[in-house]
Design a protein around this motif. Structure first.
Motif, PDB file in Angstrom:
ATOM      1  N   LEU A 145       0.856  -1.190   0.000  1.00 18.32           N
ATOM      2  CA  LEU A 145       0.000   0.000   0.000  1.00 18.32           C
ATOM      3  C   LEU A 145       0.885   1.231   0.000  1.00 18.32           C
ATOM      4  CD1 LEU A 145      -2.780  -1.128   2.503  1.00 18.32           C
ATOM      5  CD2 LEU A 145      -2.736  -1.354   0.007  1.00 18.32           C
ATOM      6  N   HIS A 146       0.766   2.013  -1.068  1.00 15.78           N
ATOM      7  CA  HIS A 146       1.604   3.197  -1.239  1.00 15.78           C
ATOM      8  C   HIS A 146       0.888   4.405  -0.643  1.00 15.78           C
ATOM      9  CE1 HIS A 146       1.956   6.766  -3.837  1.00 15.78           C
ATOM     10  NE2 HIS A 146       0.846   6.399  -4.416  1.00 15.78           N
ATOM     11  N   TRP A 147       1.595   5.221   0.154  1.00 10.53           N
ATOM     12  CA  TRP A 147       1.048   6.458   0.737  1.00 10.53           C
ATOM     13  C   TRP A 147      -0.294   6.170   1.418  1.00 10.53           C
ATOM     14  CZ3 TRP A 147       1.776  11.720  -2.209  1.00 10.53           C
ATOM     15  CH2 TRP A 147       1.488  12.789  -1.350  1.00 10.53           C
ATOM     16  N   PHE A 148      -0.326   5.198   2.303  1.00  4.68           N
ATOM     17  CA  PHE A 148      -1.579   4.820   2.968  1.00  4.68           C
ATOM     18  C   PHE A 148      -2.109   5.983   3.808  1.00  4.68           C
ATOM     19  CE2 PHE A 148      -4.046   3.068   6.472  1.00  4.68           C
ATOM     20  CZ  PHE A 148      -4.939   2.263   5.785  1.00  4.68           C
ATOM     21  N   SER A 149      -3.402   6.262   3.678  1.00  2.56           N
ATOM     22  CA  SER A 149      -3.983   7.384   4.421  1.00  2.56           C
ATOM     23  C   SER A 149      -5.356   7.033   4.984  1.00  2.56           C
ATOM     24  CB  SER A 149      -4.088   8.615   3.513  1.00  2.56           C
ATOM     25  OG  SER A 149      -4.902   8.314   2.384  1.00  2.56           O
ATOM     26  N   GLY A 150      -5.579   5.743   5.192  1.00  6.01           N
ATOM     27  CA  GLY A 150      -6.888   5.289   5.680  1.00  6.01           C
ATOM     28  C   GLY A 150      -7.049   5.501   7.176  1.00  6.01           C
ATOM     29  N   THR A 151      -8.183   5.006   7.677  1.00  3.51           N
ATOM     30  CA  THR A 151      -8.481   5.136   9.106  1.00  3.51           C
ATOM     31  C   THR A 151      -7.697   4.087   9.899  1.00  3.51           C
ATOM     32  OG1 THR A 151     -10.271   3.525   9.026  1.00  3.51           O
ATOM     33  CG2 THR A 151     -10.854   5.836   8.569  1.00  3.51           C
ATOM     34  N   ASN A 152      -7.765   4.255  11.212  1.00  6.49           N
ATOM     35  CA  ASN A 152      -7.137   3.310  12.119  1.00  6.49           C
ATOM     36  C   ASN A 152      -7.664   1.885  11.908  1.00  6.49           C
ATOM     37  OD1 ASN A 152      -5.210   3.200  14.074  1.00  6.49           O
ATOM     38  ND2 ASN A 152      -6.640   3.543  15.773  1.00  6.49           N
ATOM     39  N   GLU A 153      -8.974   1.781  11.725  1.00  8.86           N
ATOM     40  CA  GLU A 153      -9.591   0.456  11.525  1.00  8.86           C
ATOM     41  C   GLU A 153      -9.119  -0.142  10.205  1.00  8.86           C
ATOM     42  OE1 GLU A 153     -11.378   3.248  12.376  1.00  8.86           O
ATOM     43  OE2 GLU A 153     -11.456   2.624  14.489  1.00  8.86           O
ATOM     44  N   GLU A 154      -9.039   0.704   9.181  1.00  8.52           N
ATOM     45  CA  GLU A 154      -8.576   0.214   7.880  1.00  8.52           C
ATOM     46  C   GLU A 154      -7.117  -0.233   7.965  1.00  8.52           C
ATOM     47  OE1 GLU A 154     -11.379   2.739   4.764  1.00  8.52           O
ATOM     48  OE2 GLU A 154      -9.702   3.761   5.704  1.00  8.52           O
ATOM     49  N   LEU A 155      -6.340   0.486   8.757  1.00  8.08           N
ATOM     50  CA  LEU A 155      -4.936   0.109   8.926  1.00  8.08           C
ATOM     51  C   LEU A 155      -4.830  -1.261   9.616  1.00  8.08           C
ATOM     52  CD1 LEU A 155      -1.939   0.682   8.754  1.00  8.08           C
ATOM     53  CD2 LEU A 155      -2.126   2.078  10.817  1.00  8.08           C
ATOM     54  N   ASP A 156      -5.612  -1.446  10.678  1.00  9.04           N
ATOM     55  CA  ASP A 156      -5.619  -2.748  11.365  1.00  9.04           C
ATOM     56  C   ASP A 156      -5.974  -3.869  10.386  1.00  9.04           C
ATOM     57  OD1 ASP A 156      -4.957  -1.685  13.813  1.00  9.04           O
ATOM     58  OD2 ASP A 156      -7.044  -1.480  14.476  1.00  9.04           O
ATOM     59  N   GLN A 157      -6.990  -3.592   9.565  1.00 11.64           N
ATOM     60  CA  GLN A 157      -7.439  -4.594   8.595  1.00 11.64           C
ATOM     61  C   GLN A 157      -6.324  -4.892   7.576  1.00 11.64           C
ATOM     62  OE1 GLN A 157     -10.278  -6.372   8.594  1.00 11.64           O
ATOM     63  NE2 GLN A 157      -9.537  -7.425   6.764  1.00 11.64           N
ATOM     64  N   ALA A 158      -5.677  -3.837   7.100  1.00 12.28           N
ATOM     65  CA  ALA A 158      -4.601  -4.006   6.112  1.00 12.28           C
ATOM     66  C   ALA A 158      -3.451  -4.828   6.705  1.00 12.28           C
ATOM     67  CB  ALA A 158      -4.089  -2.642   5.650  1.00 12.28           C
TER      68      ALA A 158
END
Ligand code: MN
Length: 239
Positions: A145-158
């Motif tokens: 994932l390049h330049w990730f800027s999602g939410t905390n929940e999305e980060l956990d999922q990723a």
């Protein structure tokens, strides 16, 4: 140094840019935004084993370039790297949301058909959707994932889906970006510039990001650089 997401072909003088980048000795993933650009962009890294060219179809161009999907399929055998691909959920690109999903899903399928690729992925305002598509194609390879800027929940999922992350200077500058950096698994991160879009001075930008990781990991910059290099080695060994 590692620049795992750089648009060498979009510099005003790509040959000069490639020459300058080669002199830095950095390991570079040279991403493209259209399949048509791939053959010419590959030429830029000829004779340089540290620059690898990725086959891409940028989500912001999905609508006008979806007719190049057959060319994408034709070219994918030539490289282990795919990017820049993904989804953009920004307001300006909402009208192409449906086409973007079709194109991304098809590209992930091509990756699966070829036994997997290392994939540099754009997920601006669309991380949940991107992660959903990756779950549908579990054998597509290794998503970065390049330049990730999602939410905390999305980060956990990723993280739980096994994604890797490439981090550039802009991420180190915002509060949100720094919070993301602190949570990234140390053994699944790389540095990037996204040049020329996020600035075109590659070496200082990569140094700044390395420094930031050193700070977060409480190690020296040399140790941080070594850790990043070991990550790159492990990533490449997966292909
Ligand atoms: Mn980019």
């Amino acid at each position: 140094m590692i620049d795992f997401h750089c648009h060498i072909d979009l510099f005003p003088d790509p040959y000069k840019a490639a020459h300058e980048i080669r002199k830095t000795g950095a390991y570079v993933l040279s991403v493209t935004t259209t399949p048509k650009a791939f053959p010419k962009t590959s030429q830029l890294s000829k004779g340089s084993s540290r620059i690898r060219t990725a086959l891409g179809l940028h989500p912001q161009l999905a609508l006008e370039r979806k007719n190049e999907l057959s060319l994408f399929e034709h070219l994918i055998g030539e490289t282990n790297y795919v990017g820049e691909v993904g989804l953009d959920g920004g307001r300006d690109f909402r009208s192409s949301a449906h086409t973007q999903k079709e194109v991304f899903s098809q590209i992930l399928q091509f990756c699966e058909n070829r036994g997997g690729r290392i994939i540099s992925i754009h997920s601006r305002h669309a991380a949940t959707e991107v992660l959903y598509h990756l779950r549908q194609k579990p054998s597509c390879g290794t998503p970065v994932l390049h330049w990730f800027s999602g939410t905390n929940e999305e980060l956990d999922q990723a993280i739980s889906q096994g994604c890797w992350f490439s981090v550039g200077l802009p991420m180190t500058r915002s509060q949100k970006g720094q919070a993301i950096l602190a949570k990234l698994p140390r053994n699944r991160v790389l540095t990037e510039t996204d040049a020329p879009f996020a600035g075109s001075s590659i070496v200082p930008a990569l140094h700044s990001v390395q420094k930031k990781f050193a700070e977060i990991w409480s190690v020296t910059e040399e140790e941080a650089e070594l850790m990043l290099h070991n990550n790159l080695k492990r990533l490449l060994a997966r292909q």
